[in-house]
Scaffold this active site. Structure first.
Site, short mmCIF file in Angstrom:
data_model
loop_
_atom_site.label_atom_id
_atom_site.label_comp_id
_atom_site.label_asym_id
_atom_site.label_seq_id
_atom_site.Cartn_x
_atom_site.Cartn_y
_atom_site.Cartn_z
N HIS A 119 0.68 -0.99 0.11
CA HIS A 119 0.12 -0.07 0.01
C HIS A 119 0.78 1.35 0.21
O HIS A 119 1.97 1.85 0.90
CB HIS A 119 -1.45 0.47 1.06
CG HIS A 119 -2.09 0.89 1.56
ND1 HIS A 119 -1.98 2.09 2.49
CD2 HIS A 119 -2.50 1.91 0.42
CE1 HIS A 119 -2.33 3.16 2.01
NE2 HIS A 119 -2.65 2.99 1.24
N ASP A 144 6.91 5.46 -21.72
CA ASP A 144 6.72 5.80 -22.87
C ASP A 144 8.44 4.97 -23.70
O ASP A 144 9.08 5.26 -23.15
CB ASP A 144 6.45 6.53 -23.88
CG ASP A 144 6.96 8.05 -23.46
OD1 ASP A 144 8.68 8.21 -23.67
OD2 ASP A 144 6.72 9.18 -23.33
N TYR A 148 5.00 12.37 -24.20
CA TYR A 148 4.98 12.15 -22.78
C TYR A 148 3.64 11.65 -22.51
O TYR A 148 3.01 11.93 -21.63
CB TYR A 148 4.20 14.11 -22.65
CG TYR A 148 5.08 15.19 -23.72
CD1 TYR A 148 6.13 14.92 -22.48
CD2 TYR A 148 5.57 15.45 -24.38
CE1 TYR A 148 7.44 16.00 -22.90
CE2 TYR A 148 6.22 16.42 -25.26
CZ TYR A 148 7.11 16.83 -24.28
OH TYR A 148 8.49 17.40 -24.84
N ASN A 165 3.33 9.31 -19.69
CA ASN A 165 3.97 8.54 -19.02
C ASN A 165 2.75 8.92 -18.09
O ASN A 165 1.99 10.04 -17.81
CB ASN A 165 4.60 9.47 -18.14
CG ASN A 165 5.96 9.09 -19.39
OD1 ASN A 165 6.33 7.99 -20.64
ND2 ASN A 165 6.37 10.39 -20.53
#
Length: 158
Positions: free
Chosen positions: A22, A30, A130, A132
């Site tokens: 947790h 990418d 971008y 990600n």
């Protein structure tokens, strides 16, 4: 292959997701992302895009509901609120699995630093820039008394 599991969930990825506790975070990045440099544990899923991998991971990973923000995406340069089509696809995928959670944009180094601290990084072959995202693992709550067939809480009855 296993019943009910997305075949993109490789043995290494399933093991990593299960090992996470947790609050641990996993990044899905990418094909241009410096995964080897930033990942403490790197899982390669070459030949796959970020959205199918995200969908597969979210099919088994609970998202943390103890904190206000638990899903983070990279931004287009320093443009915090700009959404490329891949960001819209990632947000839609997250909404399908976690309809009450928002995807928080993180600019540049804030995103990179969070990936460096993540439990693991999944490197895809996603060609879009971008593309990600970071997911923070939550918990699976046990069934309350009366919800299960036995009528009592079992320690491993989820």
């Amino acid at each position: 292959m296993l019943k009910g599991l997305d075949p993109l969930l490789s043995p290494q990825l399933l093991s990593t997701l299960r090992e996470m506790g947790h609050g641990d975070e996993i990044a899905i990045v990418d094909g241009n992302y410096p995964g080897v440099e930033h990942g403490r544990r790197l899982i390669r899923l070459d030949g796959h895009g970020v959205v199918p991998v995200l969908d597969a991971v979210l099919s088994v990973l609970p998202i943390d509901d103890f904190v206000p923000e638990a899903i983070f995406r990279s931004t287009v340069k320093a443009e915090r609120d700009k959404l490329d089509p891949v960001h819209e696809e990632m947000i839609d995928c997250c909404a399908k699995h976690e309809p009450h959670r928002q995807v928080t944009p993180l600019v540049g180094q804030d995103f990179y630093n969070r990936v460096r601290a993540a439990y693991a990084v999944i490197q895809t072959s996603e060609p879009r820039l971008y593309a990600n995202i970071i997911l923070r693992k939550g918990v699976i709550y046990p069934k309350a008394a009366g919800e299960g067939a036995k009528g009592a809480v079992e320690p491993f009855d989820y």
